[in-house]
Motif scaffolding. Structure first.
Motif, mmCIF file in Angstrom:
data_model
loop_
_atom_site.group_PDB
_atom_site.id
_atom_site.type_symbol
_atom_site.label_atom_id
_atom_site.label_comp_id
_atom_site.label_asym_id
_atom_site.label_seq_id
_atom_site.Cartn_x
_atom_site.Cartn_y
_atom_site.Cartn_z
ATOM 1 N N LEU A 9 0.840 -1.199 0.000
ATOM 2 C CA LEU A 9 0.000 0.000 0.000
ATOM 3 C C LEU A 9 0.876 1.249 0.000
ATOM 4 C CD1 LEU A 9 -2.810 -0.928 2.558
ATOM 5 C CD2 LEU A 9 -2.917 -0.959 0.073
ATOM 6 N N ARG A 10 0.681 2.100 -0.979
ATOM 7 C CA ARG A 10 1.431 3.344 -1.101
ATOM 8 C C ARG A 10 0.454 4.493 -1.274
ATOM 9 N NH1 ARG A 10 5.536 2.161 1.132
ATOM 10 N NH2 ARG A 10 6.822 0.537 0.311
ATOM 11 N N THR A 11 0.568 5.490 -0.417
ATOM 12 C CA THR A 11 -0.307 6.654 -0.493
ATOM 13 C C THR A 11 0.306 7.693 -1.417
ATOM 14 O OG1 THR A 11 -0.994 6.228 1.762
ATOM 15 C CG2 THR A 11 -1.528 8.383 0.870
ATOM 16 N N GLN A 12 -0.535 8.243 -2.277
ATOM 17 C CA GLN A 12 -0.080 9.261 -3.206
ATOM 18 C C GLN A 12 0.287 10.532 -2.439
ATOM 19 O OE1 GLN A 12 -2.960 10.664 -6.063
ATOM 20 N NE2 GLN A 12 -2.009 9.444 -7.670
ATOM 21 N N PHE A 13 1.220 11.289 -2.963
ATOM 22 C CA PHE A 13 1.602 12.535 -2.313
ATOM 23 C C PHE A 13 0.390 13.464 -2.260
ATOM 24 C CE2 PHE A 13 3.223 16.896 -2.468
ATOM 25 C CZ PHE A 13 3.949 16.896 -1.300
ATOM 26 N N GLY A 14 0.110 13.990 -1.095
ATOM 27 C CA GLY A 14 -1.067 14.826 -0.927
ATOM 28 C C GLY A 14 -2.249 14.053 -0.368
ATOM 29 N N GLY A 15 -2.143 12.735 -0.285
ATOM 30 C CA GLY A 15 -3.202 11.926 0.308
ATOM 31 C C GLY A 15 -4.341 11.638 -0.651
ATOM 32 N N ASN A 16 -5.473 11.275 -0.118
ATOM 33 C CA ASN A 16 -6.729 11.004 -0.833
ATOM 34 C C ASN A 16 -6.732 9.715 -1.636
ATOM 35 O OD1 ASN A 16 -7.666 13.415 0.183
ATOM 36 N ND2 ASN A 16 -7.281 14.536 -1.703
ATOM 37 N N ARG A 17 -5.610 9.161 -2.002
ATOM 38 C CA ARG A 17 -5.592 7.967 -2.841
ATOM 39 C C ARG A 17 -4.409 7.072 -2.462
ATOM 40 N NH1 ARG A 17 -6.140 8.739 -9.088
ATOM 41 N NH2 ARG A 17 -8.214 9.164 -8.352
ATOM 42 N N THR A 18 -4.706 5.786 -2.339
ATOM 43 C CA THR A 18 -3.684 4.796 -2.012
ATOM 44 C C THR A 18 -3.826 3.632 -2.976
ATOM 45 O OG1 THR A 18 -3.770 5.400 0.326
ATOM 46 C CG2 THR A 18 -2.799 3.288 -0.201
ATOM 47 N N THR A 19 -2.710 3.119 -3.454
ATOM 48 C CA THR A 19 -2.749 1.965 -4.342
ATOM 49 C C THR A 19 -1.936 0.836 -3.718
ATOM 50 O OG1 THR A 19 -0.836 2.781 -5.559
ATOM 51 C CG2 THR A 19 -3.009 3.319 -6.453
ATOM 52 N N GLY A 20 -2.288 -0.390 -4.086
ATOM 53 C CA GLY A 20 -1.579 -1.545 -3.566
ATOM 54 C C GLY A 20 -2.022 -2.807 -4.275
ATOM 55 N N PHE A 21 -1.683 -3.940 -3.703
ATOM 56 C CA PHE A 21 -2.000 -5.239 -4.287
ATOM 57 C C PHE A 21 -2.710 -6.104 -3.259
ATOM 58 C CE2 PHE A 21 1.848 -3.650 -6.286
ATOM 59 C CZ PHE A 21 1.477 -3.657 -7.611
ATOM 60 N N ALA A 22 -3.505 -7.052 -3.758
ATOM 61 C CA ALA A 22 -4.195 -7.989 -2.876
ATOM 62 C C ALA A 22 -4.226 -9.363 -3.526
ATOM 63 C CB ALA A 22 -5.604 -7.514 -2.585
ATOM 64 N N LEU A 23 -4.176 -10.377 -2.709
ATOM 65 C CA LEU A 23 -4.292 -11.765 -3.146
ATOM 66 C C LEU A 23 -5.408 -12.401 -2.332
ATOM 67 C CD1 LEU A 23 -0.510 -12.695 -3.012
ATOM 68 C CD2 LEU A 23 -1.796 -12.034 -5.029
ATOM 69 N N ILE A 24 -6.324 -13.070 -3.017
ATOM 70 C CA ILE A 24 -7.412 -13.770 -2.338
ATOM 71 C C ILE A 24 -7.276 -15.248 -2.675
ATOM 72 C CG2 ILE A 24 -9.895 -13.985 -2.036
ATOM 73 C CD1 ILE A 24 -10.117 -11.077 -3.021
ATOM 74 N N TYR A 25 -6.853 -16.038 -1.697
ATOM 75 C CA TYR A 25 -6.649 -17.468 -1.903
ATOM 76 C C TYR A 25 -7.956 -18.222 -1.744
ATOM 77 C CZ TYR A 25 -1.629 -16.819 -1.956
ATOM 78 O OH TYR A 25 -0.361 -16.437 -2.295
ATOM 79 N N ASP A 26 -8.054 -19.372 -2.430
ATOM 80 C CA ASP A 26 -9.254 -20.198 -2.346
ATOM 81 C C ASP A 26 -9.395 -20.828 -0.959
ATOM 82 O OD1 ASP A 26 -9.695 -19.537 -4.961
ATOM 83 O OD2 ASP A 26 -8.988 -21.446 -5.776
ATOM 84 N N THR A 27 -8.313 -21.379 -0.428
ATOM 85 C CA THR A 27 -8.344 -21.998 0.899
ATOM 86 C C THR A 27 -7.108 -21.598 1.694
ATOM 87 O OG1 THR A 27 -7.167 -23.986 0.196
ATOM 88 C CG2 THR A 27 -9.565 -24.043 0.031
ATOM 89 N N GLN A 28 -7.154 -21.911 2.972
ATOM 90 C CA GLN A 28 -6.040 -21.595 3.856
ATOM 91 C C GLN A 28 -4.798 -22.409 3.508
ATOM 92 O OE1 GLN A 28 -6.879 -19.220 5.936
ATOM 93 N NE2 GLN A 28 -4.888 -19.014 6.857
ATOM 94 N N GLN A 29 -4.979 -23.647 3.043
ATOM 95 C CA GLN A 29 -3.830 -24.479 2.700
ATOM 96 C C GLN A 29 -3.033 -23.867 1.553
ATOM 97 O OE1 GLN A 29 -6.854 -25.814 3.263
ATOM 98 N NE2 GLN A 29 -6.520 -27.289 4.902
ATOM 99 N N TYR A 30 -3.720 -23.318 0.568
ATOM 100 C CA TYR A 30 -3.007 -22.700 -0.553
ATOM 101 C C TYR A 30 -2.278 -21.438 -0.114
ATOM 102 C CZ TYR A 30 -5.510 -25.913 -3.582
ATOM 103 O OH TYR A 30 -5.989 -27.043 -4.178
ATOM 104 N N LEU A 31 -2.862 -20.712 0.826
ATOM 105 C CA LEU A 31 -2.183 -19.528 1.351
ATOM 106 C C LEU A 31 -0.867 -19.936 2.010
ATOM 107 C CD1 LEU A 31 -3.311 -16.384 2.750
ATOM 108 C CD2 LEU A 31 -2.319 -17.806 4.500
ATOM 109 N N LEU A 32 -0.902 -20.989 2.813
ATOM 110 C CA LEU A 32 0.317 -21.437 3.489
ATOM 111 C C LEU A 32 1.329 -21.998 2.506
ATOM 112 C CD1 LEU A 32 -1.181 -23.191 6.619
ATOM 113 C CD2 LEU A 32 -0.054 -20.984 6.510
ATOM 114 N N LYS A 33 0.841 -22.600 1.431
ATOM 115 C CA LYS A 33 1.744 -23.230 0.474
ATOM 116 C C LYS A 33 2.462 -22.214 -0.406
ATOM 117 C CE LYS A 33 1.769 -26.859 -3.017
ATOM 118 N NZ LYS A 33 0.950 -27.790 -3.798
#
Length: 149
Positions: A58-82
């Protein structure tokens, strides 16, 4: 805290059993939202378990108001750990943090360079613990916590 979550570049990665998203957060006249609040929003938006959502970069733009970043949504907990890197699992408290200091390991390394033979193995074994087994056991206990729920 109120903010708007916009997702871009949503990719379905079937090899890693996850969805990969580029996230944009709009938070006018507010502080940058916490990762926990972003995880909750994404979990509700994509109907996923909060424990399977990982937000990073997560990185906030200079001056605020907007932040960009990345997200991962795993199907199950086992895949997250793997598939998730160990440093992110450590941040979430799933596997234990490293014990000892960097300086200690460097001192052992310099001692090992100066010694030979059986003395070398004694020095090395005095400092070494089997980290793979510890991490594997920690992951198993973490997964057992979800089986009962």
């Amino acid at each position: 805290m109120t903010f708007i979550v916009k997702t871009r570049k949503v990719l379905l990665n079937k090899l890693l059993n996850r969805r990969q998203l580029s996230v944009e957060l709009l938070h006018p006249n507010k502080a940058t939202p916490s990762q926990e609040s972003v995880v909750k929003e994404l979990a509700s938006k994509y109907k996923a378990d909060e424990r399977n959502v990982v937000v990073y970069g997560l990185r906030t733009q200079f001056g605020g108001n907007r932040t960009t970043g990345f997200a991962l949504i795993y199907d199950t907990q086992q895949y997250l750990l793997k598939f998730e890197p160990k440093f992110r699992l450590r941040r979430r408290g799933i596997i234990p943090k490293r014990d000892g200091s960097r300086k200690g390991w460097k001192e052992v390394k310099s001692k090992l360079k100066k010694t030979r033979g059986s003395e070398k193995t004694k020095i090395y074994m005095s400092r070494k613990t089997d980290k793979r087994e510890v991490i594997r056991a920690q992951k198993e206990t973490y997964l057992k916590g979800f089986v009962g729920k």
